[in-house]
Design a protein around this motif. Structure first.
Motif, PDB file in Angstrom:
ATOM      1  N   GLN A 307     -20.729 -18.475 -10.057  1.00 32.07           N
ATOM      2  CA  GLN A 307     -21.338 -17.647  -8.815  1.00 32.07           C
ATOM      3  C   GLN A 307     -21.791 -19.172  -7.846  1.00 32.07           C
ATOM      4  O   GLN A 307     -22.507 -20.036  -8.484  1.00 32.07           O
ATOM      5  CB  GLN A 307     -22.389 -16.881  -9.286  1.00 32.07           C
ATOM      6  CG  GLN A 307     -22.187 -15.776 -10.138  1.00 32.07           C
ATOM      7  CD  GLN A 307     -21.100 -14.844  -9.964  1.00 32.07           C
ATOM      8  OE1 GLN A 307     -20.951 -14.698  -8.763  1.00 32.07           O
ATOM      9  NE2 GLN A 307     -20.636 -14.598 -11.077  1.00 32.07           N
TER      10      GLN A 307
ATOM     11  N   THR B  20     -18.280  -1.496 -11.291  1.00 32.92           N
ATOM     12  CA  THR B  20     -18.694  -2.668 -11.145  1.00 32.92           C
ATOM     13  C   THR B  20     -19.607  -3.009 -12.598  1.00 32.92           C
ATOM     14  O   THR B  20     -20.560  -2.226 -12.917  1.00 32.92           O
ATOM     15  CB  THR B  20     -19.521  -3.066 -10.073  1.00 32.92           C
ATOM     16  OG1 THR B  20     -18.831  -3.075  -8.744  1.00 32.92           O
ATOM     17  CG2 THR B  20     -20.294  -4.727 -10.177  1.00 32.92           C
ATOM     18  N   TYR B  23     -23.846  -2.396 -13.290  1.00 29.36           N
ATOM     19  CA  TYR B  23     -24.319  -1.573 -12.274  1.00 29.36           C
ATOM     20  C   TYR B  23     -24.151  -0.048 -12.648  1.00 29.36           C
ATOM     21  O   TYR B  23     -22.992   0.157 -12.869  1.00 29.36           O
ATOM     22  CB  TYR B  23     -23.373  -2.015 -10.902  1.00 29.36           C
ATOM     23  CG  TYR B  23     -23.969  -1.242  -9.736  1.00 29.36           C
ATOM     24  CD1 TYR B  23     -25.054  -1.786  -8.968  1.00 29.36           C
ATOM     25  CD2 TYR B  23     -23.683   0.065  -9.248  1.00 29.36           C
ATOM     26  CE1 TYR B  23     -25.410  -0.963  -7.726  1.00 29.36           C
ATOM     27  CE2 TYR B  23     -23.841   0.939  -8.326  1.00 29.36           C
ATOM     28  CZ  TYR B  23     -24.821   0.263  -7.590  1.00 29.36           C
ATOM     29  OH  TYR B  23     -25.346   1.148  -6.426  1.00 29.36           O
ATOM     30  N   PRO B  49     -18.601  -9.159 -11.447  1.00 28.96           N
ATOM     31  CA  PRO B  49     -19.110  -9.434 -10.254  1.00 28.96           C
ATOM     32  C   PRO B  49     -19.206 -10.786  -9.559  1.00 28.96           C
ATOM     33  O   PRO B  49     -19.123 -11.708 -10.642  1.00 28.96           O
ATOM     34  CB  PRO B  49     -20.755  -8.956 -10.148  1.00 28.96           C
ATOM     35  CG  PRO B  49     -20.955  -9.128 -11.492  1.00 28.96           C
ATOM     36  CD  PRO B  49     -19.536  -8.853 -12.367  1.00 28.96           C
ATOM     37  N   TYR B  50     -18.800 -11.162  -8.428  1.00 24.39           N
ATOM     38  CA  TYR B  50     -18.838 -12.605  -7.915  1.00 24.39           C
ATOM     39  C   TYR B  50     -19.533 -12.705  -6.627  1.00 24.39           C
ATOM     40  O   TYR B  50     -19.825 -11.440  -5.882  1.00 24.39           O
ATOM     41  CB  TYR B  50     -17.309 -12.742  -7.569  1.00 24.39           C
ATOM     42  CG  TYR B  50     -17.106 -14.210  -7.064  1.00 24.39           C
ATOM     43  CD1 TYR B  50     -17.577 -15.214  -7.522  1.00 24.39           C
ATOM     44  CD2 TYR B  50     -16.382 -14.355  -5.777  1.00 24.39           C
ATOM     45  CE1 TYR B  50     -17.411 -16.541  -6.832  1.00 24.39           C
ATOM     46  CE2 TYR B  50     -16.004 -15.517  -5.303  1.00 24.39           C
ATOM     47  CZ  TYR B  50     -16.692 -16.661  -5.725  1.00 24.39           C
ATOM     48  OH  TYR B  50     -16.358 -17.908  -5.241  1.00 24.39           O
ATOM     49  N   PRO B  53     -17.282 -11.943  -2.600  1.00 18.13           N
ATOM     50  CA  PRO B  53     -16.153 -11.257  -2.763  1.00 18.13           C
ATOM     51  C   PRO B  53     -15.419 -10.881  -1.499  1.00 18.13           C
ATOM     52  O   PRO B  53     -15.712  -9.729  -0.861  1.00 18.13           O
ATOM     53  CB  PRO B  53     -16.824  -9.881  -3.349  1.00 18.13           C
ATOM     54  CG  PRO B  53     -18.073  -9.577  -3.025  1.00 18.13           C
ATOM     55  CD  PRO B  53     -18.704 -11.264  -2.841  1.00 18.13           C
ATOM     56  N   GLN B  61     -19.533  -4.759  -2.434  1.00 18.50           N
ATOM     57  CA  GLN B  61     -20.354  -6.102  -2.390  1.00 18.50           C
ATOM     58  C   GLN B  61     -21.659  -5.837  -2.898  1.00 18.50           C
ATOM     59  O   GLN B  61     -22.287  -6.690  -3.640  1.00 18.50           O
ATOM     60  CB  GLN B  61     -20.500  -6.568  -0.957  1.00 18.50           C
ATOM     61  CG  GLN B  61     -19.174  -7.278  -0.179  1.00 18.50           C
ATOM     62  CD  GLN B  61     -19.591  -7.724   1.081  1.00 18.50           C
ATOM     63  OE1 GLN B  61     -20.670  -8.152   1.668  1.00 18.50           O
ATOM     64  NE2 GLN B  61     -18.877  -7.267   1.997  1.00 18.50           N
ATOM     65  N   SER B  64     -22.144  -5.447  -6.693  1.00 20.90           N
ATOM     66  CA  SER B  64     -21.812  -6.932  -7.208  1.00 20.90           C
ATOM     67  C   SER B  64     -23.148  -7.728  -7.142  1.00 20.90           C
ATOM     68  O   SER B  64     -23.507  -8.563  -8.172  1.00 20.90           O
ATOM     69  CB  SER B  64     -20.795  -7.735  -6.588  1.00 20.90           C
ATOM     70  OG  SER B  64     -19.611  -6.947  -6.586  1.00 20.90           O
ATOM     71  N   SER B  67     -25.896  -6.207  -9.383  1.00 25.29           N
ATOM     72  CA  SER B  67     -25.598  -6.602 -10.715  1.00 25.29           C
ATOM     73  C   SER B  67     -25.709  -8.149 -11.000  1.00 25.29           C
ATOM     74  O   SER B  67     -26.294  -8.401 -12.128  1.00 25.29           O
ATOM     75  CB  SER B  67     -24.034  -6.414 -10.970  1.00 25.29           C
ATOM     76  OG  SER B  67     -23.523  -6.820 -12.220  1.00 25.29           O
ATOM     77  N   GLY B  96     -11.815  -9.481 -10.887  1.00 23.60           N
ATOM     78  CA  GLY B  96     -12.531  -9.962 -10.302  1.00 23.60           C
ATOM     79  C   GLY B  96     -11.827 -11.134  -9.599  1.00 23.60           C
ATOM     80  O   GLY B  96     -10.730 -11.430  -9.789  1.00 23.60           O
TER      81      GLY B  96
END
Lengths: 404, 255
Positions: A307, B20, B23, B49-50, B53, B61, B64, B67, B96
């Motif tokens: 991330q 997701t 979530y 998640p990223y 995104p 979004q 994500s 989460s 993802g």
């Protein structure tokens, strides 16, 4: 600006290869929705840039509109203080106050050739946003600028300038609400407007061919510098070339024609923020790992899980968690030395330049100046620093910090 | 045989649901998967998640971000998915962005997918050339399908290339857009869907982006083997009892 077709193989060590890579870095990591746009650009950018009419128009605007060549100024009092010949490449004197206009002029001409009617861009400090809004006014194209909410607050004068120039400024309110998120929003806009829109990325980041294209447009900085050095010192190879790095466009422009002169030391100065280990930093090469951000494989600040980590710098233009892929390559090969400077060190260097030379630098550029304090000179070395922008936009920050 | 291939042989009008992971709450991943199978979903896409995104609209979004803020990671997801195949029999894909996969390690990622019973992946920002060179071998070794996206702007030659590289289904974006826009099947969309259908691709196709209700789902099924619902579902499970929200949402798609 170089004619790209004039490059031969020996020049290619640090330049992009036919697959869009610089060593391990680069590529085009984009969703399919962006593929046709990026591919159209990839197939055409060199052809368009090498075209004689394009070159003529670009250079005409650089001269008459931007005010190039920008001076290479031997800063006497600064030189005296550090015991070396310190030359400042005065990109701060360009129209709109920074190097950013070199790229936006190039890209707007290119967008016209591609038949685009609408321009989008991201901005951090607002310099690239202003430079984009400026060329859109100049060429009468619709302009939408994405800017992080946090940056909108700390760079109010530039927001006003963009609006006056007719651009729509859209706040990016996701994530850290700074440059990274403005870039995400601009990419989303491009996905949703695939046909008529050109995305003017402001730095040497993004999917191939952006890093190469932006570097080519910014390479006018080092092209001029070499000529000016010959005229002023008789030697086009200085001992050191310094520039600040956020995404890295002024640094890439400043390094471009020196990359293959292996005896010229290239020093890229990142923003350490409150200190590299403080958790509030943007020192990407120190804190980052290899990965993918905004369409290219490079070095970025990230968690173990991949991330992206929110960066911090007092200067909005350096507040970015990655660096361009070409920088990652220069770093990994050791061709460039990547160092960092804290918020406080940069502000002090900004005040010093103001009082020694009567030049108020952008806080971004002040990072490069601050590194002079950490260098040791025998005496007589030639040092070129890219003064990438002027400090008018940063007065509030300077005033608060120094209680002026 | 891979579960994805199987479902397309067995059924028409496949309904695939995206959600997701982690979530609305970190531990909901398996609960949602089980509830979806129970309420008649044919296939699942679990999003890992990223932070950035770019292909997603505001709803996905936000899911994500929540989460991730609650501590979701790819590593934790694979731990949760150890229980996946206790009660879930339908095909499951992970969806993802490429950076978390790179950091996890491509080899480790494929291995972990195979171990927990994941059948395929959708990684929108993984370019075809990179997949071919660095991922394909590993995906095939672990019997994972890799699904590519195509849009109305994707050239025919490229579609054929994608068809050759894919062995699950092709993800047909109803328009070039981030997730969460509504499907409007106008003349251009219709001719695009028709054009793809006429190409007689070896892979089945699923239409995604903009499918939110029975009406849009049926429309999509007229042109493809099924459709994928993401944003509308994520929105539907924001609040309230999870199992009830899932079955309530899925009821809308029953005849």
């Amino acid at each position: 600006m170089v004619l790209t077709s004039g490059l031969d193989k020996k020049d290619m060590k640090y330049k992009v290869n036919e697959k869009g890579y610089y060593g391990d870095f680069g590529g085009a990591y984009i969703p399919e929705m962006l593929y046709p746009n990026v591919e159209e650009l990839r197939q055409n950018y060199l052809k368009i840039i090498d075209d004689a009419d394009f070159q003529k128009e670009f250079h005409q605007l650089m001269k008459d509109y931007v005010g190039r060549p920008s001076p290479l100024y031997l800063a006497n009092r600064l030189s005296e203080r550090y015991g070396a010949n310190i030359f400042l490449k005065r990109e701060d004197l360009n129209h709109t106050g920074a190097h950013k206009i070199n790229n936006t002029i190039g890209q707007i001409l290119l967008a016209e050739k591609l038949g685009k009617k609408r321009i989008i861009a991201e901005t951090g400090a607002g310099q690239h946003g202003v430079a984009t809004a400026t060329v859109c006014a100049l060429r009468n194209l619709e302009c939408v600028i994405y800017m992080g909410e946090v940056d909108i607050e700390r760079q109010a004068p530039n927001v006003a300038r963009m609006k006056m120039l007719g651009a729509k400024v859209v706040p990016a309110s996701s994530g850290s609400k700074t440059l990274k998120d403005a870039t995400n929003e601009a990419m989303r806009d491009w996905i949703n407007n695939p046909v008529d829109t050109h995305y003017i990325i402001g730095s040497v980041v993004g999917p191939h061919p952006y890093p190469d294209m932006v570097a080519i447009f910014q390479s006018i900085i080092s092209e001029e510098t070499k000529k000016q050095l010959i005229a002023q010192t008789g030697n086009d190879q200085p001992d050191y070339v310094l520039a600040c790095v956020g995404g890295g466009s002024n640094a890439m422009g400043m390094f471009y024609h020196f990359m293959d002169d292996e005896n010229v030391k290239l020093i890229a100065v990142e923003a350490a923020g409150k200190g590299v280990s403080s958790g509030l930093s943007a020192a990407t090469t120190y804190l980052g790992k290899e990965g993918v951000l905004h369409g290219s494989r490079s070095i970025l600040m990230q968690t173990e899980d991949g991330q992206v980590v929110e960066p911090h710098s007092v200067s909005a233009g350096l507040d970015y968690p990655g660096i361009g892929p070409q920088h990652a390559h220069l770093f990994k090969t050791g061709r460039g030395k990547y160092v960092s400077i804290t918020d406080e060190e940069s502000l002090d260097a900004g005040l010093l330049l103001t009082q020694l030379e009567g030049i108020i630098p952008a806080i971004e550029s002040a990072h490069a100046l601050a590194y002079l304090e950490k260098m040791e000179f025998k005496g007589g070395e030639n040092v070129v620093i890219c003064l990438s922008g002027r400090g008018d936009k940063d007065l509030d920050t300077y005033i608060k910090y120094f209680n002026l | 045989m891979n579960r994805i291939k199987q479902i397309f042989e067995l059924k028409k009008n496949i309904l695939s649901i995206y959600f997701t992971a982690g979530y609305p709450n970190t531990d909901d991943t398996i609960r949602i998967a089980e509830a979806l199978e129970k309420s008649g979903a044919d296939m699942l896409e679990i999003g890992f998640p990223y932070s950035d995104p770019v292909a997603d609209g505001p709803v996905i979004q936000a899911s994500s971000k929540k989460s991730l803020d609650q501590g979701m990671t790819l590593k934790l997801l694979f731990e949760q998915l150890k229980d996946l195949r206790k009660n879930v029999t339908i095909p499951v894909l992970l969806m993802g962005y490429v950076n978390p996969v790179l950091q996890f390690g491509v080899e480790n990622f494929c291995k972990a997918c195979a171990e927990v019973g994941v059948d395929g992946c959708i990684v929108p920002d993984l370019p075809m050339v990179e997949y071919e060179e660095f991922y394909k071998g590993c995906f095939e070794e672990h019997n994972l399908s890799n699904v590519f996206l195509i849009t109305p702007q994707t050239a025919e030659e490229r579609i054929h290339k994608i068809d050759g590289l894919t062995n699950g289904f092709i993800y047909l974006l109803s328009s070039s857009a981030t997730t969460g826009k509504n499907l409007e099947v106008g003349d251009t969309t219709e001719s695009y869907f028709g054009r793809i259908k006429a190409m007689n691709l070896k892979n089945p196709t699923m239409i995604g982006f903009g499918i939110s209700d029975k009406q849009t789902f049926d429309k999509a099924c007229a042109y493809a083997n099924g459709a994928i619902i993401g944003t509308a579902f994520v929105k539907a499970i924001e609040e309230g009892n999870l199992e009830e929200s899932v079955s309530g949402f899925m009821k809308k798609f029953k005849d």
